[in-house]
Design a protein around this motif. Structure first.
Motif, PDB file in Angstrom:
ATOM      1  N   VAL A   1       0.847  -1.180   0.000  1.00 48.13           N
ATOM      2  CA  VAL A   1       0.000   0.000   0.000  1.00 48.13           C
ATOM      3  C   VAL A   1       0.887   1.235   0.000  1.00 48.13           C
ATOM      4  N   GLN A   2       0.626   2.144  -0.954  1.00 48.93           N
ATOM      5  CA  GLN A   2       1.468   3.314  -1.104  1.00 48.93           C
ATOM      6  C   GLN A   2       0.650   4.554  -1.385  1.00 48.93           C
ATOM      7  N   LEU A   3       1.252   5.698  -1.024  1.00 52.24           N
ATOM      8  CA  LEU A   3       0.677   6.994  -1.327  1.00 52.24           C
ATOM      9  C   LEU A   3       1.696   7.794  -2.112  1.00 52.24           C
ATOM     10  N   GLN A   4       1.267   8.390  -3.203  1.00 49.23           N
ATOM     11  CA  GLN A   4       2.148   9.155  -4.069  1.00 49.23           C
ATOM     12  C   GLN A   4       1.593  10.557  -4.218  1.00 49.23           C
ATOM     13  N   ALA A   5       2.301  11.524  -3.634  1.00 46.97           N
ATOM     14  CA  ALA A   5       1.858  12.916  -3.697  1.00 46.97           C
ATOM     15  C   ALA A   5       2.543  13.635  -4.850  1.00 46.97           C
ATOM     16  N   SER A   6       1.833  14.566  -5.451  1.00 47.82           N
ATOM     17  CA  SER A   6       2.379  15.354  -6.550  1.00 47.82           C
ATOM     18  C   SER A   6       1.668  16.697  -6.617  1.00 47.82           C
ATOM     19  N   GLY A   7       2.195  17.583  -7.460  1.00 47.37           N
ATOM     20  CA  GLY A   7       1.533  18.861  -7.698  1.00 47.37           C
ATOM     21  C   GLY A   7       2.199  20.059  -7.060  1.00 47.37           C
TER      22      GLY A   7
ATOM     23  N   GLY B   1       2.767   9.523   2.345  1.00 43.82           N
ATOM     24  CA  GLY B   1       3.402   9.721   1.058  1.00 43.82           C
ATOM     25  C   GLY B   1       4.771  10.355   1.236  1.00 43.82           C
ATOM     26  N   GLN B   2       5.457  10.553   0.129  1.00 49.53           N
ATOM     27  CA  GLN B   2       6.835  11.016   0.191  1.00 49.53           C
ATOM     28  C   GLN B   2       6.962  12.527   0.331  1.00 49.53           C
ATOM     29  N   GLY B   3       5.894  13.259   0.157  1.00 54.13           N
ATOM     30  CA  GLY B   3       5.938  14.708   0.295  1.00 54.13           C
ATOM     31  C   GLY B   3       6.166  15.414  -1.026  1.00 54.13           C
ATOM     32  N   THR B   4       5.574  16.581  -1.151  1.00 55.22           N
ATOM     33  CA  THR B   4       5.765  17.428  -2.322  1.00 55.22           C
ATOM     34  C   THR B   4       5.955  18.864  -1.845  1.00 55.22           C
ATOM     35  N   LEU B   5       6.956  19.537  -2.406  1.00 51.73           N
ATOM     36  CA  LEU B   5       7.344  20.858  -1.913  1.00 51.73           C
ATOM     37  C   LEU B   5       6.509  21.951  -2.553  1.00 51.73           C
TER      38      LEU B   5
END
Length: 128
Positions: free
Chosen positions: A1-7, A119-123
């Protein structure tokens, strides 16, 4: 199970960004989801959360009226629409999923301790 953040990205004060968080794993359909952020030199703080069925949302006072959290799809994508951005919104934004199903820990939506998937984070950088 994974979370992928973007934007994430760089935007001028007053501008807008929309963050997305794509979840893989069937149990996310039944979990409340949240967004947190961490600015340099500061502790992680709660931003927004949404129940497993999208029926309720909760926001930090600092973003209320400017940010909107939403979710869609059985595969679960969670969005954070950020408007009227301020320099103090600059941070790494993380999406997260609560460990409990059916939002049974919803009363602790702002407590990062009830979230067990991150998730891994998005700056996001907001320039003045």
């Amino acid at each position: 199970v994974q979370l992928q953040a973007s934007g994430g990205g760089v935007v001028q004060a007053g501008g807008s960004l929309r963050l997305s968080c794509a979840a893989s794993g069937h149990t996310f359909s039944y979990r409340a989801m949240g967004w947190f952020r961490q600015a340099p030199g500061k502790e992680r703080e709660f931003v927004a959360a949404i129940t497993w069925n999208g029926g309720s949302t909760h926001y930090a006072d600092s973003v209320k009226g400017r940010f909107t959290i939403s979710r869609e799809g059985a595969k679960v994508t969670v969005y954070l629409q950020m408007n009227a951005l301020k320099p103090e919104d600059t941070a790494v934004y993380f999406c997260a999923a609560q460990s409990a199903l059916y939002s049974t820990t919803w009363y602790r939506a702002s407590d990062w301790g009830v979230y067990d998937r991150w998730g891994q984070g998005t700056l996001v950088t907001v320039s003045s």
